[in-house]
Design an enzyme around this catalytic site. Structure first.
Site, PDB file in Angstrom:
ATOM      1  CD  GLU A  62       4.082  -9.881 -13.930  1.00  0.00           C
ATOM      2  OE1 GLU A  62       4.892  -9.862 -14.881  1.00  0.00           O
ATOM      3  OE2 GLU A  62       4.155  -9.097 -12.990  1.00  0.00           O
TER       4      GLU A  62
ATOM      5  CD  GLU B 146      11.045 -11.812 -16.528  1.00  0.00           C
ATOM      6  OE1 GLU B 146      10.882 -12.336 -15.408  1.00  0.00           O
ATOM      7  OE2 GLU B 146      10.635 -10.677 -16.798  1.00  0.00           O
TER       8      GLU B 146
ATOM      9  CG  ASN C 293       3.232   0.156   3.446  1.00  0.00           C
ATOM     10  OD1 ASN C 293       2.868  -0.880   2.919  1.00  0.00           O
ATOM     11  ND2 ASN C 293       4.465   0.617   3.328  1.00  0.00           N
ATOM     12  N   GLY C 294       1.828  -2.258   5.498  1.00  0.00           N
ATOM     13  CA  GLY C 294       2.538  -3.344   6.162  1.00  0.00           C
ATOM     14  C   GLY C 294       1.564  -4.415   6.610  1.00  0.00           C
TER      15      GLY C 294
ATOM     16  CE  LYS D  59       7.639 -10.392 -17.139  1.00  0.00           C
ATOM     17  NZ  LYS D  59       8.195  -9.384 -16.274  1.00  0.00           N
TER      18      LYS D  59
ATOM     19  CE  LYS E 112       7.370  -1.415 -12.192  1.00  0.00           C
ATOM     20  NZ  LYS E 112       7.660  -2.530 -13.127  1.00  0.00           N
TER      21      LYS E 112
ATOM     22  CB  CYS F 261      -0.895   0.105   1.223  1.00  0.00           C
ATOM     23  SG  CYS F 261      -1.785  -1.405   1.580  1.00  0.00           S
TER      24      CYS F 261
HETATM   25  O1  M6R Z   1      11.002  -4.102  -7.555  1.00  0.00           O
HETATM   26  P1  M6R Z   1      11.509  -5.513  -7.577  1.00  0.00           P
HETATM   27  O2  M6R Z   1      12.403  -5.786  -8.711  1.00  0.00           O
HETATM   28  O3  M6R Z   1      12.124  -5.925  -6.267  1.00  0.00           O
HETATM   29  O4  M6R Z   1      10.207  -6.399  -7.753  1.00  0.00           O
HETATM   30  C1  M6R Z   1      10.261  -7.793  -7.682  1.00  0.00           C
HETATM   31  C2  M6R Z   1       9.005  -8.423  -8.231  1.00  0.00           C
HETATM   32  O5  M6R Z   1       7.904  -8.063  -7.460  1.00  0.00           O
HETATM   33  C3  M6R Z   1       8.754  -8.006  -9.678  1.00  0.00           C
HETATM   34  O6  M6R Z   1       9.837  -8.299 -10.483  1.00  0.00           O
HETATM   35  C4  M6R Z   1       7.507  -8.708 -10.236  1.00  0.00           C
HETATM   36  O7  M6R Z   1       7.733 -10.075 -10.346  1.00  0.00           O
HETATM   37  C5  M6R Z   1       7.133  -8.063 -11.573  1.00  0.00           C
HETATM   38  N1  M6R Z   1       5.743  -7.717 -11.562  1.00  0.00           N
HETATM   39  C6  M6R Z   1       7.404  -8.906 -12.752  1.00  0.00           C
HETATM   40  O8  M6R Z   1       6.948  -8.355 -13.945  1.00  0.00           O
END
Ligand code: M6R
Length: 607
Positions: free
Chosen positions: A487, A480, A104-105, A484, A602, A2
């Site tokens: 997601e 990876e 947040n947490g 993609k 994100k 959050c």
């Molecule tokens: O900000 P970060 O690189 O630490 O984030 C890690 C993951 O949460 C992030 O890479 C997530 O898997 C992405 N949504 C992948 O597209």
């Protein structure tokens, strides 16, 4: 998870607090976008609005409702405890709504704390609401004291901001393993989960350290340590310029960011190599690779996938024993780390809670940490011993694309840097560097295949289940690539090392399952072919990605996309770009919310 934002300033401009809070929340939406809410003080009472969905919907609601003018706090949520609903949206209140909190947490002992309240005052399913009741129970006129008493009962991670109707001119904040930034302006004060939410304001900024609290008013901020002792906290100017975000004519940020990769790869390279010595150079690193006996790479999601590839590069180029670990698992393994272990923590955002927790565990065991990060002033950059920036520019799409390829090229540079300090010859270093420098061009060539990739994506979008297969460097690449697709298209996509198929997963193969085969590594291509033959014999359609000029896979491929060839160690970069495009075009067919897919954020700021 959050995002928290808060503001206190002059009350002459009645809409300023809510306007700034909405603006701040939009910049924090990368932390979650299930629901949003705001609360402040209007005519001596707490005034609040909450809405399910994105901040833009809260904005619309506020146009039709009363807005708070005094000390104001706001929140954008990623649901942990309790469904995304208006009731569970923050802020949360005590029984008579004399105070409001945003959190947040995660409060790990929330159930035990709730059990302390006989009369069951709880109206939500959240862990956060109990904090409001604890503060209310402790309150006898001094809000800071009440928050301190309540916080002492909490277990877990949290950043909090609290307003109370009896204190229209103050916000109390605290941080406990969750970031919180305070920005002092001219007769106004801001708080946020991330200083980037202050962009566009000219502020002096401080970050609360673990256990600290602060009383914030428009002209004064007093920070206290966990024992309640007043601290002289330095506030610094961060030079946070507001960037105008634009899709530059692309339909989505994801597509724009995919297309930015020739440039972002170039930025990652610029100034970081010497042709003459055939090596990489990092101004930010001042230590000898001779002392490094082991490299441990930590990260989550896409960053972990980059770490897997990085570990292979460190082993093959620099001959340093290397492993990549999922950060959320690492800290519970009682890891073996000595003074010769170098930890590299990879995180686009620098705010991923699991990665930060893993870094703290590694540091507690005496390791030195290189943070590899895309965001300046993030928690990872503050907590690492050395920082190497990815230079990918702001990544807006939740689905990481350009940050991933920047992670890969930076890891490849780092592997070259270590290799040349050990046994790699100048000539071999120069040859590898030449391939690295070629990457922006190779990726431009991949982008030129967009139409062909779109065509196969449309064809394969009718499948519900996918296997992504690869060997050697192409296996982490397939992890990876499948992430993609999951997601953003919400399709089932499982990545496997192709050689493992016969040990079980091949039972799932058949005409209803599509296989995406990443055939970019020369060393294992014959083995890969045999594995694909076994799949073809069981009637799954096979979409092959292979290097231009390669005819080996023609016999097994239902469809084939040719990509520019490059050495095995670096093939993951052009192949990943092609597979990003594939996932993107499938998601377009599926009409999903590509830049902000369901259930995701994100930056994942809870463990
Ligand atoms: O900000 P970060 O690189 O630490 O984030 C890690 C993951 O949460 C992030 O890479 C997530 O898997 C992405 N949504 C992948 O597209």
């Amino acid at each position: 998870m959050c995002g928290i934002f808060g503001y206190i300033g002059p009350s002459a401009d009645k809409a300023r607090a809510s306007r700034l809070c909405l603006d701040g929340l939009k910049k924090l939406e990368y932390r979650g976008y299930d629901s949003a809410g705001i609360a402040g003080i209007l005519d001596g009472k707490i005034q609040s609005s909450k809405q399910v969905g994105k901040v833009a919907l809260l904005e619309e609601l506020l146009e039709r409702s009363k807005v708070p003018t005094g000390a104001t706090v706001a929140h954008t949520r990623w649901a942990t405890h309790g469904a995304p609903s208006t009731g569970n949206a923050h802020p949360h209140f005590d029984t008579d709504k004399s105070l409001a909190i945003v959190h947040n947490g995660i409060i790990e002992n929330f159930q035990g704390l709730k059990n302390q309240f006989q009369n069951g005052p709880f109206k939500t399913d959240t862990d956060s609401e109990v904090i409001a009741h604890l503060i209310s129970r402790a309150y006898s006129g001094d809000l800071l004291k009440a928050v301190k008493e309540a916080v002492e009962l909490l277990e877990g991670s949290f950043a909090l901001a609290v307003v109370h109707q009896d204190h229209p001119d103050e916000i109390i904040v605290c941080a406990h393993e969750s970031p919180l930034a305070i920005g002092k302006g001219d007769d106004e004060c801001f708080i946020a989960s991330d200083a980037h939410a202050f962009k566009g304001q000219n502020l002096q900024v401080a970050f609360l350290s673990h256990g600290e609290m602060a009383r914030c008013s428009r002209d004064h901020v007093q920070v206290f340590n966990s024992r309640g002792k007043a601290l002289d906290k330095p506030f610094l100017s961060l030079n946070l310029k507001d960037e105008i975000l634009s899709k530059n004519g692309f339909d989505h940020y994801m597509l724009k960011e995919i297309h930015e990769q020739p440039q972002t790869l170039q930025q990652a390279l610029d100034g970081r190599y010497s042709d003459e010595f055939g090596t990489a150079q990092f101004e930010e690193l001042k230590f000898s690779a001779q002392k490094v006996k082991r490299i441990l790479i930590l990260g989550c999601g896409t960053s972990w996938h980059a770490g897997l590839l990085g570990a292979s590069l460190f082993e093959s180029l620099a001959r340093i024993s290397s492993q990549a670990e999922i950060a959320s698992e690492f800290r519970y393994t009682n890891p073996i780390i000595d003074q010769h272990t170098l930890v590299i923590a990879i995180s686009q955002s620098g705010e991923t809670a699991d990665t930060l927790a893993a870094v703290r565990e590694a540091k507690a065991k005496g390791a030195k940490v290189i943070g590899m990060c895309n965001v300046s002033h993030s928690t990872l950059t503050r907590e690492s011993d050395h920082v190497v920036f990815l230079r990918a520019g702001q990544e807006v799409s939740v689905c990481s694309t350009k940050a991933f390829t920047s992670q890969l090229i930076t890891l490849a540079l780092l592997a070259l840097y270590f290799a040349r300090q050990r046994h790699m010859s100048k000539e071999d270093g120069q040859a590898f560097l030449a391939q690295l420098k070629n990457l922006p061009l190779k990726v431009r060539q991949v982008l030129a295949h967009s139409k062909a990739i779109e065509k196969v994506a449309i064809k394969y979008s009718s499948f519900e289940d996918f296997f992504y297969l690869g060997r050697q460097y192409m296996y982490p690449t397939s992890l990876e690539a499948s992430l993609k697709l999951k997601e953003i298209s919400y399709l089932n996509a499982i990545a496997y090392p192709a050689g493992e198929m016969k040990h079980g997963p091949i039972a799932l193969v058949g005409p209803a399952l599509a296989v995406v085969a990443l055939c970019g590594n020369q060393q294992t291509k014959e083995k890969m072919l045999s594995n694909l033959m076994e799949v073809k014999a069981r009637s799954s359609p096979i979409l092959v990605f292979a290097s231009e000029g390669e005819t080996l896979f023609d016999a097994v491929a239902t469809d084939i996309i040719y990509l520019p060839s490059i050495c095995d160690e670096l093939a993951s970069i052009p192949y990943s770009v092609a597979l990003q495009l594939f996932a993107y075009f499938v998601a377009v067919e599926k009409k999903t919310d590509i830049d902000q897919p369901r259930n995701l954020a994100k930056s994942v700021t809870v463990e």
